[in-house]
Design a protein around this motif. Sequence first.
Motif, PDB file in Angstrom:
ATOM      1  N   SER A   1      38.623 -16.779 -42.289  1.00  0.00           N
ATOM      2  CA  SER A   1      38.627 -16.289 -43.664  1.00  0.00           C
ATOM      3  C   SER A   1      39.205 -17.281 -44.664  1.00  0.00           C
ATOM      4  CB  SER A   1      39.381 -14.960 -43.745  1.00  0.00           C
ATOM      5  OG  SER A   1      40.641 -15.041 -43.117  1.00  0.00           O
ATOM      6  N   GLU A   2      39.811 -18.385 -44.182  1.00  0.00           N
ATOM      7  CA  GLU A   2      40.343 -19.377 -45.115  1.00  0.00           C
ATOM      8  C   GLU A   2      39.247 -20.061 -45.927  1.00  0.00           C
ATOM      9  OE1 GLU A   2      38.811 -21.224 -41.775  1.00  0.00           O
ATOM     10  OE2 GLU A   2      40.481 -19.790 -41.738  1.00  0.00           O
ATOM     11  N   VAL A   3      38.032 -20.154 -45.382  1.00  0.00           N
ATOM     12  CA  VAL A   3      36.971 -20.872 -46.086  1.00  0.00           C
ATOM     13  C   VAL A   3      36.592 -20.194 -47.401  1.00  0.00           C
ATOM     14  CG1 VAL A   3      34.544 -21.563 -45.988  1.00  0.00           C
ATOM     15  CG2 VAL A   3      36.083 -22.127 -44.099  1.00  0.00           C
ATOM     16  N   PRO A   4      36.239 -18.902 -47.413  1.00  0.00           N
ATOM     17  CA  PRO A   4      35.941 -18.279 -48.714  1.00  0.00           C
ATOM     18  C   PRO A   4      37.141 -18.205 -49.650  1.00  0.00           C
ATOM     19  CG  PRO A   4      35.897 -16.644 -46.951  1.00  0.00           C
ATOM     20  CD  PRO A   4      35.951 -17.985 -46.303  1.00  0.00           C
ATOM     21  N   LEU A   5      38.368 -18.179 -49.103  1.00  0.00           N
ATOM     22  CA  LEU A   5      39.547 -18.217 -49.968  1.00  0.00           C
ATOM     23  C   LEU A   5      39.637 -19.566 -50.683  1.00  0.00           C
ATOM     24  CD1 LEU A   5      42.463 -16.658 -47.858  1.00  0.00           C
ATOM     25  CD2 LEU A   5      41.085 -15.534 -49.582  1.00  0.00           C
ATOM     26  N   ILE A   6      39.624 -20.634 -49.906  1.00  0.00           N
ATOM     27  CA  ILE A   6      39.794 -21.968 -50.482  1.00  0.00           C
ATOM     28  C   ILE A   6      38.639 -22.319 -51.402  1.00  0.00           C
ATOM     29  CG2 ILE A   6      39.978 -24.429 -49.921  1.00  0.00           C
ATOM     30  CD1 ILE A   6      41.269 -23.453 -47.211  1.00  0.00           C
ATOM     31  N   ALA A   7      37.421 -21.997 -50.986  1.00  0.00           N
ATOM     32  CA  ALA A   7      36.244 -22.323 -51.791  1.00  0.00           C
ATOM     33  C   ALA A   7      36.253 -21.607 -53.130  1.00  0.00           C
ATOM     34  CB  ALA A   7      34.978 -21.968 -51.018  1.00  0.00           C
TER      35      ALA A   7
ATOM     36  N   GLN B   1      34.470 -12.227 -48.781  1.00  0.00           N
ATOM     37  CA  GLN B   1      33.457 -12.444 -49.811  1.00  0.00           C
ATOM     38  C   GLN B   1      33.122 -11.146 -50.536  1.00  0.00           C
ATOM     39  OE1 GLN B   1      30.754 -14.485 -46.955  1.00  0.00           O
ATOM     40  NE2 GLN B   1      30.524 -16.001 -48.590  1.00  0.00           N
ATOM     41  N   ALA B   2      32.966 -10.064 -49.784  1.00  0.00           N
ATOM     42  CA  ALA B   2      32.632  -8.777 -50.394  1.00  0.00           C
ATOM     43  C   ALA B   2      33.767  -8.285 -51.287  1.00  0.00           C
ATOM     44  CB  ALA B   2      32.317  -7.756 -49.310  1.00  0.00           C
ATOM     45  N   THR B   3      35.012  -8.469 -50.853  1.00  0.00           N
ATOM     46  CA  THR B   3      36.153  -8.024 -51.657  1.00  0.00           C
ATOM     47  C   THR B   3      36.187  -8.756 -52.992  1.00  0.00           C
ATOM     48  OG1 THR B   3      37.451  -7.421 -49.706  1.00  0.00           O
ATOM     49  CG2 THR B   3      38.675  -7.858 -51.736  1.00  0.00           C
ATOM     50  N   PHE B   4      35.992 -10.063 -52.971  1.00  0.00           N
ATOM     51  CA  PHE B   4      35.963 -10.826 -54.219  1.00  0.00           C
ATOM     52  C   PHE B   4      34.823 -10.369 -55.125  1.00  0.00           C
ATOM     53  CE2 PHE B   4      38.124 -14.684 -52.070  1.00  0.00           C
ATOM     54  CZ  PHE B   4      39.362 -14.263 -52.498  1.00  0.00           C
ATOM     55  N   GLU B   5      33.642 -10.257 -54.556  1.00  0.00           N
ATOM     56  CA  GLU B   5      32.453  -9.971 -55.365  1.00  0.00           C
ATOM     57  C   GLU B   5      32.482  -8.558 -55.960  1.00  0.00           C
ATOM     58  OE1 GLU B   5      29.354 -10.713 -52.584  1.00  0.00           O
ATOM     59  OE2 GLU B   5      29.675 -12.905 -52.573  1.00  0.00           O
ATOM     60  N   ARG B   6      33.011  -7.610 -55.208  1.00  0.00           N
ATOM     61  CA  ARG B   6      32.948  -6.215 -55.646  1.00  0.00           C
ATOM     62  C   ARG B   6      34.096  -5.796 -56.554  1.00  0.00           C
ATOM     63  NH1 ARG B   6      31.611  -3.784 -49.606  1.00  0.00           N
ATOM     64  NH2 ARG B   6      29.513  -4.684 -49.425  1.00  0.00           N
ATOM     65  N   HIS B   7      35.242  -6.470 -56.449  1.00  0.00           N
ATOM     66  CA  HIS B   7      36.437  -5.901 -57.082  1.00  0.00           C
ATOM     67  C   HIS B   7      37.130  -6.783 -58.120  1.00  0.00           C
ATOM     68  CE1 HIS B   7      35.942  -2.667 -54.294  1.00  0.00           C
ATOM     69  NE2 HIS B   7      36.161  -3.439 -53.239  1.00  0.00           N
TER      70      HIS B   7
ATOM     71  N   GLY C   1      56.715  -9.475 -60.210  1.00  0.00           N
ATOM     72  CA  GLY C   1      56.027 -10.131 -61.321  1.00  0.00           C
ATOM     73  C   GLY C   1      55.914 -11.630 -61.175  1.00  0.00           C
ATOM     74  N   ASP C   2      56.233 -12.172 -59.986  1.00  0.00           N
ATOM     75  CA  ASP C   2      56.213 -13.611 -59.763  1.00  0.00           C
ATOM     76  C   ASP C   2      54.810 -14.062 -59.350  1.00  0.00           C
ATOM     77  OD1 ASP C   2      56.891 -16.240 -59.379  1.00  0.00           O
ATOM     78  OD2 ASP C   2      58.008 -15.900 -57.512  1.00  0.00           O
ATOM     79  N   ILE C   3      53.841 -13.868 -60.249  1.00  0.00           N
ATOM     80  CA  ILE C   3      52.455 -14.215 -59.977  1.00  0.00           C
ATOM     81  C   ILE C   3      51.851 -14.896 -61.199  1.00  0.00           C
ATOM     82  CG2 ILE C   3      52.047 -12.439 -58.242  1.00  0.00           C
ATOM     83  CD1 ILE C   3      50.803 -10.686 -60.355  1.00  0.00           C
ATOM     84  N   ARG C   4      50.818 -15.692 -60.931  1.00  0.00           N
ATOM     85  CA  ARG C   4      50.160 -16.449 -61.989  1.00  0.00           C
ATOM     86  C   ARG C   4      48.990 -15.701 -62.612  1.00  0.00           C
ATOM     87  NH1 ARG C   4      49.576 -22.123 -58.622  1.00  0.00           N
ATOM     88  NH2 ARG C   4      51.621 -23.018 -59.131  1.00  0.00           N
ATOM     89  N   ASP C   5      48.443 -14.735 -61.910  1.00  0.00           N
ATOM     90  CA  ASP C   5      47.220 -14.103 -62.372  1.00  0.00           C
ATOM     91  C   ASP C   5      47.072 -12.758 -61.677  1.00  0.00           C
ATOM     92  OD1 ASP C   5      44.880 -13.822 -63.760  1.00  0.00           O
ATOM     93  OD2 ASP C   5      43.841 -15.511 -62.832  1.00  0.00           O
ATOM     94  N   VAL C   6      46.126 -11.967 -62.150  1.00  0.00           N
ATOM     95  CA  VAL C   6      45.738 -10.723 -61.492  1.00  0.00           C
ATOM     96  C   VAL C   6      44.242 -10.788 -61.220  1.00  0.00           C
ATOM     97  CG1 VAL C   6      47.579  -9.309 -62.487  1.00  0.00           C
ATOM     98  CG2 VAL C   6      45.420  -9.582 -63.734  1.00  0.00           C
ATOM     99  N   GLY C   7      43.733  -9.757 -60.563  1.00  0.00           N
ATOM    100  CA  GLY C   7      42.333  -9.733 -60.176  1.00  0.00           C
ATOM    101  C   GLY C   7      42.193  -9.953 -58.686  1.00  0.00           C
ATOM    102  N   ALA C   8      40.951 -10.043 -58.220  1.00  0.00           N
ATOM    103  CA  ALA C   8      40.678 -10.331 -56.811  1.00  0.00           C
ATOM    104  C   ALA C   8      40.712 -11.839 -56.642  1.00  0.00           C
ATOM    105  CB  ALA C   8      39.334  -9.750 -56.402  1.00  0.00           C
ATOM    106  N   LYS C   9      41.767 -12.341 -56.033  1.00  0.00           N
ATOM    107  CA  LYS C   9      42.022 -13.774 -56.015  1.00  0.00           C
ATOM    108  C   LYS C   9      42.553 -14.228 -54.652  1.00  0.00           C
ATOM    109  CE  LYS C   9      41.552 -14.874 -60.531  1.00  0.00           C
ATOM    110  NZ  LYS C   9      41.020 -13.599 -60.992  1.00  0.00           N
ATOM    111  N   PRO C  10      42.345 -15.499 -54.295  1.00  0.00           N
ATOM    112  CA  PRO C  10      43.014 -16.063 -53.124  1.00  0.00           C
ATOM    113  C   PRO C  10      44.486 -16.310 -53.424  1.00  0.00           C
ATOM    114  CG  PRO C  10      41.691 -17.730 -54.213  1.00  0.00           C
ATOM    115  CD  PRO C  10      41.421 -16.446 -54.935  1.00  0.00           C
ATOM    116  N   PRO C  11      45.324 -16.370 -52.407  1.00  0.00           N
ATOM    117  CA  PRO C  11      46.759 -16.530 -52.650  1.00  0.00           C
ATOM    118  C   PRO C  11      47.105 -17.807 -53.395  1.00  0.00           C
ATOM    119  CG  PRO C  11      46.247 -16.669 -50.304  1.00  0.00           C
ATOM    120  CD  PRO C  11      45.037 -16.152 -50.979  1.00  0.00           C
ATOM    121  N   GLY C  12      46.390 -18.905 -53.119  1.00  0.00           N
ATOM    122  CA  GLY C  12      46.688 -20.159 -53.785  1.00  0.00           C
ATOM    123  C   GLY C  12      46.451 -20.127 -55.275  1.00  0.00           C
TER     124      GLY C  12
END
Length: 347
Positions: free
Chosen positions: A226-232, A118-124, A313-324
């Motif tokens: 940690s899957e819960v904050p990723l999926i949510a 949660q902190a990684t997503f919120e801060r970065h 470069g095989d990614i859909r997006d950048v930023g602090a994101k869950p793998p899905g």
Amino acid sequence: MTNEKTDITKTTQSVAVLGANGHTGRFVVAELLRRGLKPIAIGRNAERLAAAGFPERGIQCRKAVVEDDEALDRALAGAAAVINCAGPFMDTADAVARAALRAGIHYLDVTAEQPSVQATFERHEVAARKAGVAIIPAMGFYGGLADLLVAAVMDEWEHADTIEIRVALDSWLPTRGTRVTGEKNTARRLAVSGGQLEPVHQPPAERVSILPAPFGRQTFVELPFSEVPLIARHVRTKELHTFLSTIALRDVRDPSTPPPQAVDETGRSAQRFAVEVIVAQGDMRRRIVAQGQDIYAVSAPIICEAVQRILSGDIRDVGAKPPGAIFNAASFLQALGPHLSVEISET
């Protein structure tokens, strides 16, 4: 997705591994080598890095501690990405992610800790998107695997009514790092209830499920990781609950349970795991089950596959994101075929 940052990093093959001499870190270093990438082994203690046999294998070793920004910056110099295997991640993730952003490189870790994610997503998120880099916490067995399984089984569904994840282990011989993290991580565990992140109800719910051999009938207790904050973060669902087998819970809570013991030349233990995900939407139910060996060892191909896809470069997006949200989940899981068996069905 292709952008200026991924175009640049495609040609750079060095990947820094913080906590390289730890149990999971050694698996990660070996997997990077197997994939033709160049690991940079980083640790707090130069003697322990040497004792891990890295210099003899031509692996560059660098000393750094997370409390020293300048040392971290020097340790990450020349890398295209950093994999953080040094927990507890509540103590290390923020410092290493900030160092990655200063260097303009990608950051991934293998945390099972909800507060760290949660902190990684919120801060970065803002800084990572501005820098054009990917920051992915919990890209290992706990967290990332379940997130990818959910994304794959949902496929074209835009939302779910309920998602249940059941993690079965035939044993859990915890590493020292797991024990230290467990002692420090006293935050209340969260699930999704009524569409919102809420503390797990007490006493926690139980489930019984029939899984493929060697597991059979298993009893589970609600214990999210940690899957819960990723999926949510990227999946709309009214309910999201994770359950751990009582066998695994008994082992990890017993202070006399020994650490993992290698049974093959790769260093894997004999431990077997199964992760079952059941997603419901109205009267429709979908189920996916992944099976494999050694939760610590399997984190290495999971996170290294992520790094390799990012650098290509095989990614859909950048930023602090869950793998899905960053990877094509079905393609990603298929690439893990030598390490995972995955079966999808509708019930």
